[in-house]
Write a protein that holds these residues in place. Structure first.
Motif, PDB file in Angstrom:
ATOM      1  N   TYR A  50       3.041  13.984   9.020  1.00 22.76           N
ATOM      2  CA  TYR A  50       1.492  13.308   8.664  1.00 22.76           C
ATOM      3  C   TYR A  50       0.916  13.224  10.081  1.00 22.76           C
ATOM      4  CZ  TYR A  50      -2.159  10.508   7.536  1.00 22.76           C
ATOM      5  OH  TYR A  50      -3.545  10.059   7.476  1.00 22.76           O
ATOM      6  N   ASP A  55      -6.126  14.846   8.919  1.00 23.63           N
ATOM      7  CA  ASP A  55      -5.980  14.456   7.612  1.00 23.63           C
ATOM      8  C   ASP A  55      -7.688  14.396   7.594  1.00 23.63           C
ATOM      9  OD1 ASP A  55      -5.927  13.457   5.182  1.00 23.63           O
ATOM     10  OD2 ASP A  55      -5.071  11.316   5.680  1.00 23.63           O
ATOM     11  N   ARG A  67      -1.737  17.138  -3.108  1.00 27.92           N
ATOM     12  CA  ARG A  67      -2.544  15.925  -3.753  1.00 27.92           C
ATOM     13  C   ARG A  67      -2.957  16.407  -5.075  1.00 27.92           C
ATOM     14  NH1 ARG A  67      -5.722  14.821   1.877  1.00 27.92           N
ATOM     15  NH2 ARG A  67      -4.215  13.352   2.784  1.00 27.92           N
ATOM     16  N   ASP A  96       3.095   9.276   2.414  1.00 31.92           N
ATOM     17  CA  ASP A  96       1.866   9.003   3.459  1.00 31.92           C
ATOM     18  C   ASP A  96       0.792   9.925   3.100  1.00 31.92           C
ATOM     19  OD1 ASP A  96       3.145   6.769   4.582  1.00 31.92           O
ATOM     20  OD2 ASP A  96       4.001   8.049   6.302  1.00 31.92           O
ATOM     21  N   TRP A  97       1.091  11.434   3.030  1.00 37.03           N
ATOM     22  CA  TRP A  97      -0.021  12.367   2.937  1.00 37.03           C
ATOM     23  C   TRP A  97      -0.518  12.115   1.714  1.00 37.03           C
ATOM     24  CZ3 TRP A  97      -2.474  15.144   6.089  1.00 37.03           C
ATOM     25  CH2 TRP A  97      -2.097  15.764   7.125  1.00 37.03           C
ATOM     26  N   ALA A  98       0.086  11.746   0.532  1.00 40.01           N
ATOM     27  CA  ALA A  98      -0.454  11.565  -0.792  1.00 40.01           C
ATOM     28  C   ALA A  98      -1.048  10.059  -0.865  1.00 40.01           C
ATOM     29  CB  ALA A  98       0.693  11.393  -1.868  1.00 40.01           C
ATOM     30  N   SER A  99      -0.951   9.069   0.003  1.00 41.96           N
ATOM     31  CA  SER A  99      -1.667   7.849   0.023  1.00 41.96           C
ATOM     32  C   SER A  99      -3.165   7.852   0.308  1.00 41.96           C
ATOM     33  CB  SER A  99      -0.966   6.919   1.014  1.00 41.96           C
ATOM     34  OG  SER A  99      -1.179   7.159   2.343  1.00 41.96           O
ATOM     35  N   ARG A 100      -3.317   9.004   1.018  1.00 46.22           N
ATOM     36  CA  ARG A 100      -4.884   9.257   1.337  1.00 46.22           C
ATOM     37  C   ARG A 100      -5.762  10.188   0.517  1.00 46.22           C
ATOM     38  NH1 ARG A 100      -6.094   5.500   5.907  1.00 46.22           N
ATOM     39  NH2 ARG A 100      -4.223   4.032   5.793  1.00 46.22           N
ATOM     40  N   TYR A 102      -7.802   6.945   1.625  1.00 48.71           N
ATOM     41  CA  TYR A 102      -8.029   5.710   1.662  1.00 48.71           C
ATOM     42  C   TYR A 102      -8.792   5.326   0.489  1.00 48.71           C
ATOM     43  CZ  TYR A 102      -7.810   0.682   2.089  1.00 48.71           C
ATOM     44  OH  TYR A 102      -7.719  -0.609   1.819  1.00 48.71           O
ATOM     45  N   LYS A 104      -8.776   6.555  -2.455  1.00 44.11           N
ATOM     46  CA  LYS A 104      -8.774   7.720  -3.447  1.00 44.11           C
ATOM     47  C   LYS A 104      -7.815   8.536  -3.588  1.00 44.11           C
ATOM     48  CE  LYS A 104     -13.968   8.312  -2.249  1.00 44.11           C
ATOM     49  NZ  LYS A 104     -14.650   8.905  -1.340  1.00 44.11           N
ATOM     50  N   SER A 105      -6.393   7.799  -3.095  1.00 44.44           N
ATOM     51  CA  SER A 105      -5.147   8.623  -3.460  1.00 44.44           C
ATOM     52  C   SER A 105      -4.929   8.798  -4.855  1.00 44.44           C
ATOM     53  CB  SER A 105      -4.116   7.622  -2.885  1.00 44.44           C
ATOM     54  OG  SER A 105      -2.810   7.988  -3.276  1.00 44.44           O
ATOM     55  N   LEU A 138      -0.254   1.414  -2.613  1.00 44.85           N
ATOM     56  CA  LEU A 138      -1.302   2.065  -2.952  1.00 44.85           C
ATOM     57  C   LEU A 138      -2.070   1.444  -3.579  1.00 44.85           C
ATOM     58  CD1 LEU A 138       0.978   5.509  -3.125  1.00 44.85           C
ATOM     59  CD2 LEU A 138      -0.667   4.608  -1.295  1.00 44.85           C
TER      60      LEU A 138
END
Ligand SMILES: Cc1cc2nc3c(=O)[nH]c(=O)nc-3n(C[C@H](O)[C@H](O)[C@H](O)COP(=O)(O)O)c2cc1C
Length: 182
Positions: A50, A55, A67, A96-100, A102, A104-105, A138
């Motif tokens: 990440y 990103d 995603r 961490d990638w999937a959490s973004r 911000y 809109k994960s 999240l």
């Protein structure tokens, strides 16, 4: 299984990259144990590290695909080993990638079941707790209630798949609860 789970598409994420992974074997065993109408794709978490600089809408294609796979799933099953009393970096990196982006994960509000495992009798319960905490940040729709923790995992795998009937039944029951609460 309840009616709510008759048709569902799950995404299985093993928190380990190695080919003989017990975490992967648990997901393979679950694939076979799911009732008709419930399917699970397994996706490997080999992603770039990440980096907020990349990103952007031009992020690597595998990040977009990851995603999207989460967005397309009715529920996510994360199977994590424990590394040094915590979750493996590979899994944290993926989350961490999937959490973004911000706010809109694809994981926000997504039903998620966490399963931990270890050759030790502790079953990776410390990693389980860390994954739960990250998902609550999240927030994903984390399944509460009885935790699926698989201790002594090596003895429960046969031919690359989880083969312990009691554990399979318990884990499928948790998937049922997750989908019923969707
Ligand atoms: C770097 C590293 C750290 C580990 N730390 C722990 C630990 O803290 N607790 C534990 O129960 N097992 C620990 N183990 C053992 C793993 O649970 C075991 O290797 C497991 O099979 C790895 O998961 P996998 O089979 O899905 O690849 C560790 C293994 C590695 C490689």
């Amino acid at each position: 299984m309840t009616d709510a789970t008759v048709s569902a598409k799950l995404l299985g994420l093993p928190g380990s990259l190695r080919s003989n992974s017990n975490s992967l074997a648990i997901l393979r065993g679950l694939q076979d144990a799911l009732p008709a109408g419930v399917g699970m794709d397994i996706r490997d978490l080999r992603l770039p590290l990440y980096d907020q600089d990349i990103d952007t809408p031009d992020a690597p294609a595998e990040v977009h695909a990851f995603r999207q796979a989460i967005a397309d799933a009715d529920g996510v099953v994360i199977v994590t080993p424990e590394y040094n009393y915590g979750m493996p970096g590979v899994l944290k990196n993926a989350l961490d990638w999937a959490s973004r982006p911000y706010g809109k994960s694809a994981l926000i509000g997504k039903p998620v079941l966490v399963i931990s495992n270890s050759p030790a009798f502790t079953g990776g319960v410390r990693a389980h707790q860390q994954v739960n905490d990250t998902l609550l940040a999240l927030p994903a729709k984390l399944l509460g209630g009885p935790q699926v923790v698989v201790g002594g995992v090596g003895e429960k795998i046969k031919d690359g798949k989880l083969a312990d009937e009691a554990v399979l039944k318990f884990a499928v029951g948790a998937i049922d609860r997750m989908l019923a609460a969707k």
